[in-house]
Design an enzyme around this catalytic site. Structure first.
Site, PDB file in Angstrom:
ATOM      1  N   ARG A 112     -10.582 -11.134   1.411  1.00  0.00           N
ATOM      2  CA  ARG A 112     -11.462 -12.143   0.801  1.00  0.00           C
ATOM      3  C   ARG A 112     -10.822 -13.522   0.860  1.00  0.00           C
ATOM      4  NH1 ARG A 112     -11.512  -8.804  -4.692  1.00  0.00           N
ATOM      5  NH2 ARG A 112     -11.214  -7.156  -3.140  1.00  0.00           N
TER       6      ARG A 112
ATOM      7  N   LYS B 192       0.840  -1.204   0.000  1.00  0.00           N
ATOM      8  CA  LYS B 192       0.000   0.000   0.000  1.00  0.00           C
ATOM      9  C   LYS B 192       0.872   1.249   0.000  1.00  0.00           C
ATOM     10  CE  LYS B 192      -4.001  -1.742   2.559  1.00  0.00           C
ATOM     11  NZ  LYS B 192      -4.977  -1.562   1.474  1.00  0.00           N
TER      12      LYS B 192
HETATM   13  N1  BES Z   1      -8.320  -3.630   4.081  1.00  0.00           N
HETATM   14  C1  BES Z   1      -8.348  -3.221   2.742  1.00  0.00           C
HETATM   15  C2  BES Z   1      -9.587  -2.392   2.390  1.00  0.00           C
HETATM   16  C3  BES Z   1      -9.632  -0.998   2.948  1.00  0.00           C
HETATM   17  C4  BES Z   1      -8.900   0.011   2.383  1.00  0.00           C
HETATM   18  C5  BES Z   1     -10.475  -0.706   4.004  1.00  0.00           C
HETATM   19  C6  BES Z   1      -8.991   1.308   2.878  1.00  0.00           C
HETATM   20  C7  BES Z   1     -10.572   0.585   4.486  1.00  0.00           C
HETATM   21  C8  BES Z   1      -9.824   1.586   3.922  1.00  0.00           C
HETATM   22  C9  BES Z   1      -8.355  -4.431   1.812  1.00  0.00           C
HETATM   23  O1  BES Z   1      -7.609  -5.498   2.261  1.00  0.00           O
HETATM   24  C10 BES Z   1      -7.750  -3.984   0.532  1.00  0.00           C
HETATM   25  O2  BES Z   1      -6.612  -3.633   0.540  1.00  0.00           O
HETATM   26  N2  BES Z   1      -8.533  -4.003  -0.536  1.00  0.00           N
HETATM   27  C11 BES Z   1      -8.063  -3.565  -1.801  1.00  0.00           C
HETATM   28  C12 BES Z   1      -8.603  -4.498  -2.851  1.00  0.00           C
HETATM   29  C13 BES Z   1      -8.044  -4.267  -4.215  1.00  0.00           C
HETATM   30  C14 BES Z   1      -6.576  -4.639  -4.240  1.00  0.00           C
HETATM   31  C15 BES Z   1      -8.822  -5.088  -5.203  1.00  0.00           C
HETATM   32  C16 BES Z   1      -8.558  -2.136  -2.023  1.00  0.00           C
HETATM   33  O3  BES Z   1      -9.706  -1.849  -1.677  1.00  0.00           O
HETATM   34  O4  BES Z   1      -7.784  -1.322  -2.507  1.00  0.00           O
HETATM   35 MN    MN Z   2      -5.586  -5.342   1.685  1.00  0.00          MN
END
Ligand code: BES
Ligand code: MN
Ligand code: ZN
Length: 515
Positions: A355, A281
């Protein structure tokens, strides 16, 4: 912690440090002021005639040493128009005034806010809302402050006041108060767990917190890494590969109904820190990914409150827990893993890890013959884009369940908004090399994440609650201090209480109408 109890009686008899009363729009007072001593009534009449606030919603004004009263402070809380006041409004006002009182130095307070007859509400619902508001509003998290504020003189006792002292009303209101406090304590438990940082709130810590809930009705089983390997939770293990901390798979059982009645399965994402893995991230706000275990906090908060409420249902809690970090052993884009139910998954982004761990947990939950499955997860950033912080995303495969959850969301103001699960979206997670892939492309990210989860449910009734936008709040508001909010705890408890007919409230609605 504050002690919230019910009392019946007149305003002029109260000896607490503060007495709180509603002030309706147009500077009108409520029934609690109908029989005040003459000097008090006279004083208030004169005061209100010249008062420049109009009793707008949330305006709070304190009067000191009002003639004829024993209390030092009389706190007027503006409710706005009585007809537009809602239970949520009452909950917020109770929270706001409690915080203000705590700052004022008052140690005890008597609160008559339930005397404001919010539209289409019963006295018991108002009592519950005020009790929730006080307990939620006073929540703070100062665990890591070495200097606790010296000025801070916490409010020790709050009385939620009613005027009618008949036995039935007292008993009903007593129950409503206990309900409000138990529910709010469930929320606060979830908040505490989630507010601890990733170096403290680890998978083992979540397991310990789950174990701490064990009582006559709750039993907990914790699987460590060896047990997880033996069980075949390979998707959870894949996400865990980059972490130096062992994963946990936590199972809770709440027994509140006949042993043979099928449980409601509550599954919560327990990702104690999500750096994204190799698909790392960006830096800004990455610290907030300590909240990526909020789904598991919701499940634990619901269990804690269910036991306190004596919920007449069986519940099965399932929490997969790990960190998602980077390292030489971490899983990688392109890796193909086989989930617990045999489905093969092409990992195209290691940041879509929630997921994956849920896949194993849902497939396992589905094997336990649940009546239905509800999962809670901070699953997608796309959900924050779609709904912001005002509603959690709701998806699933069974309309009546989704409708019932939406209704519970509206009643509690712990709201959810349904997104469509049209069959066509499923194509977005097709993989050319495995059964499915773990990302669905740029469009409809919240829905394609749910499509992914749907592959692990079998034929069961299922709802998915994406709490990515609601689980924490960096601004803070009246009900929720900065940090974790305990999202979906009140929603779920309300849903369960209605589904399992714990509603002794309908009778009171009528009694209320007469008085
Ligand atoms: N935990 C995150 C989702 C999230 C991001 C929750 C920001 C709250 C605030 C999840 O694990 C994630 O990183 N999801 C990705 C999925 C993508 C790679 C398809 C996302 O939402 O960017
Ligand atoms: Mn994630
Ligand atoms: Zn995540």
């Amino acid at each position: 912690m504050i002690d919230v109890t019910l009392r019946a009686g007149m305003l002029e008899k109260r000896r607490e440090d503060a007495v709180v009363i509603p002030l309706l729009a147009g500077r009108k007072l409520t029934a609690v002021c109908n029989h005040l001593p003459e000097e008090t009534a006279e004083f208030l009449k004169n005061f209100l005639r010249n008062f420049d606030s109009k009793g707008g919603f949330g305006d709070i004004h304190t009067l000191y040493q009002v003639p004829g009263l024993h209390c030092y402070r009389l706190v007027l809380v503006g409710t706005g128009e009585e007809k537009s006041l809602t239970l949520d409004g009452l909950r917020r006002l109770s929270a706001k005034v409690s915080r203000k009182l705590e700052k004022s130095g008052a140690r005890s307070a008597a609160c008559y806010l339930a005397d404001a007859e919010a539209r289409a509400t019963s006295l018991v619902d108002r009592i519950q809302a005020v009790s929730e508001g006080i307990t939620l509003g006073l929540y703070t998290f100062d665990h890591y402050k070495t200097k606790k504020n010296e000025q801070h003189r916490p409010l020790q006792r709050a009385f939620v006041m009613i005027l009618d002292r008949t036995r039935e009303t007292l008993a009903m209101c007593q129950q409503a108060l206990a309900r409000g406090v138990s529910i709010a304590e469930g929320v606060n438990f979830a908040r505490d767990l989630a507010n601890h940082p990733g170096n403290v709130c680890t998978p083992a810590y979540i397991a310990a917190q789950a174990l701490s809930l064990q009582d006559d009705h709750i039993s907990v089983e914790v699987m460590d890494k060896a047990a997880i390997e033996a069980a075949g939770f390979r998707a959870l293990l894949a996400v865990n590969q980059g972490s130096a901390k062992e994963p946990r798979f936590i199972v809770l059982r709440y027994n509140g109904a006949e042993d043979d009645s099928a449980p409601i399965a509550l599954v919560g994402k327990g990702l104690t820190f999500d750096a994204g893995g190799i698909s790392i991230k960006p830096g800004p706000k990455m610290d907030e990914m300590k909240y990526d275990m909020c789904g598991s906090a919701t499940v634990l908060g619901v269990f804690k409150a269910a036991s306190a409420l004596g919920l007449k249902a069986n519940l099965l809690g399932v929490i997969p827990s790990t960190e998602n970090l980077l390292g030489a052993a971490a899983f990688k884009p392109g890796d193909i893993i086989t989930a617990y139910n045999g489905t093969t998954i092409e990992v195209l982004n290691t940041d879509a890890e929630g997921r994956l761990i849920l896949a194993d947990a849902l497939a396992w939950a589905a094997e336990q013959n649940p009546a239905e499955i509800i999962d809670f997860a901070t699953l997608t950033g796309a959900c924050v884009v779609a709904l912001g912080s005002q509603a959690s995303g709701l998806m699933g495969n069974h309309k009546p369940l989704l409708k019932a959850l939406s209704a519970a969301g509206d009643r509690t103001h712990d709201r959810v908004w349904e997104l469509p699960m049209y069959e066509e979206y499923q194509k977005q997670i097709d993989s050319h090399i495995a059964d499915i892939r773990n990302i669905g492309g740029p469009g409809a990210g919240t829905i394609t994440a749910a499509c992914f989860l749907s592959r692990f449910i079998g034929e069961h009734h299922w709802a998915h609650v994406d709490i990515a936008g609601t689980a924490w709040n960096m601004q803070g508001d009246a009900l929720a201090a900065k940090g974790a909010t305990g999202a979906a705890v009140r929603l779920t408890l309300d849903y369960l209480m209605h589904r399992f007919a714990m509603d002794d409230r309908s009778e009171v609605d009528h009694e209320d109408a007469d008085s």
